[in-house]
Design a protein around this motif. Structure first.
Motif: not given
Ligand SMILES: O=c1ccn([C@@H]2O[C@H](COP(=O)(O)O)[C@@H](O)[C@H]2O)c(=O)[nH]1
Length: 276
Positions: A59-75
């Protein structure tokens, strides 16, 4: 995961494929947007359909960080799912971190301890004290950007300083750092012709090679110049696999793309090595 365990997986699966989980909500099948966590639903379906074909996920973390807290939770859900269901698979947090020592220690804890990835990508340009905190983690790997796949790699990385290209200085100097046995390196598939020189400096290290598929790099050329006796390559494809279809068959379509790459890898392993 130890390097030896990774090599065993490559031998068992006859694959050195790394699948990039770069999830963009504008590109995933629209029916998934109804899910509580569309990113995780997408990743889970891709992992379920492809885990037998690859040895690593990135996973490239940019694609999760871009969605804020929700994205980090998905990661977090994605890495927990991988570690629970497929602990034999090598995981890479493509985060491209690196800072002064005490800050690097915190980055390392975040990705290698809390999220429990097997590895994290790190930029080398703040030097030894910015990378060694990552290297201190036992059985974890620091994947140093050496020669990247983009055009901008020619702005600095290939420039000569005191008669030697900067990327070669990165390779040579990093070998002297403490726990350098935990280093791997990023080399873009679009720069395959540089691999012969790179292998002169780091014959035994694993290389993470992004840039086949969407960026046009050649798997064959990478293997010709970059494969070593243990294979020594993790070839990544992200968009070329995960966005094979926007319909309900997206995971099966991704598996077909992954299988095609895995078959090419099997051929290359047979061409250059006799491992079984
Ligand atoms: O030199 C580099 C370093 C990292 N990347 C990353 O790899 C994937 C490539 O994705 P594709 O969709 O297969 O092109 C992506 O996460 C990049 O940020 C790279 O391409 N080159």
């Amino acid at each position: 995961m130890t390097t030896n365990q990774l090599v065993q997986q490559i031998k068992k699966k006859q694959s050195f494929l790394c699948i990039g989980l770069d999830v963009d909500l504008n590109k995933i099948p629209p029916h998934l947007l109804k899910e509580d966590d569309p990113i995780f639903a997408f990743n889970k379906a891709i992992i379920d359909a492809t885990h037998h074909l690859c040895v690593a996920y990135k996973p490239n973390t940019a694609f999760y960080e871009a969605y804020g807290l929700k994205g980090w939770k998905s990661l977090e859900k994605t890495i927990r799912y991988l570690n629970e269901k497929h602990p034999e698979i090598f995981t890479i947090a493509d985060a491209k971190r690196g800072d002064i020592g005490n800050t690097s220690t915190m980055y390392a804890k975040a990705f290698l301890e809390d999220l429990a990835f097997d590895s994290v990508t790190v930029a080398p340009y703040m030097g030894k004290d910015s990378v060694e905190p990552f290297l201190a983690f036992k059985d974890k790997h620091t994947i140093l950007l050496a020669l990247t796949s983009n055009q901008g790699a020619f702005d600095f990385q290939t420039k000569s300083i005191d008669g030697k290209e900067l990327y070669k200085q990165v390779l040579e100097t990093s070998k002297t750092w403490e726990n350098s046995q935990n280093l791997m390196y990023v080399v873009g598939a679009t720069k395959a012709e540089f691999l012969a020189d790179i292998r002169q400096i780091i014959p035994d290290s694993f290389l993470l090679v992004p840039g086949v598929g969407a960026q046009g790099g050649s798997l064959k050329e990478v293997c010709k110049y970059g494969m070593n006796t243990q294979v020594g390559l993790l070839i990544n494809s992200s968009r070329g696999i995960i966005y094979a279809s926007k319909e309900t068959d997206f995971a099966q379509a991704a598996a077909l793309k992954a299988e095609a790459l895995k078959k090419e890898m099997e051929t290359e392993i047979k061409r250059y090595l006799s491992i079984d």
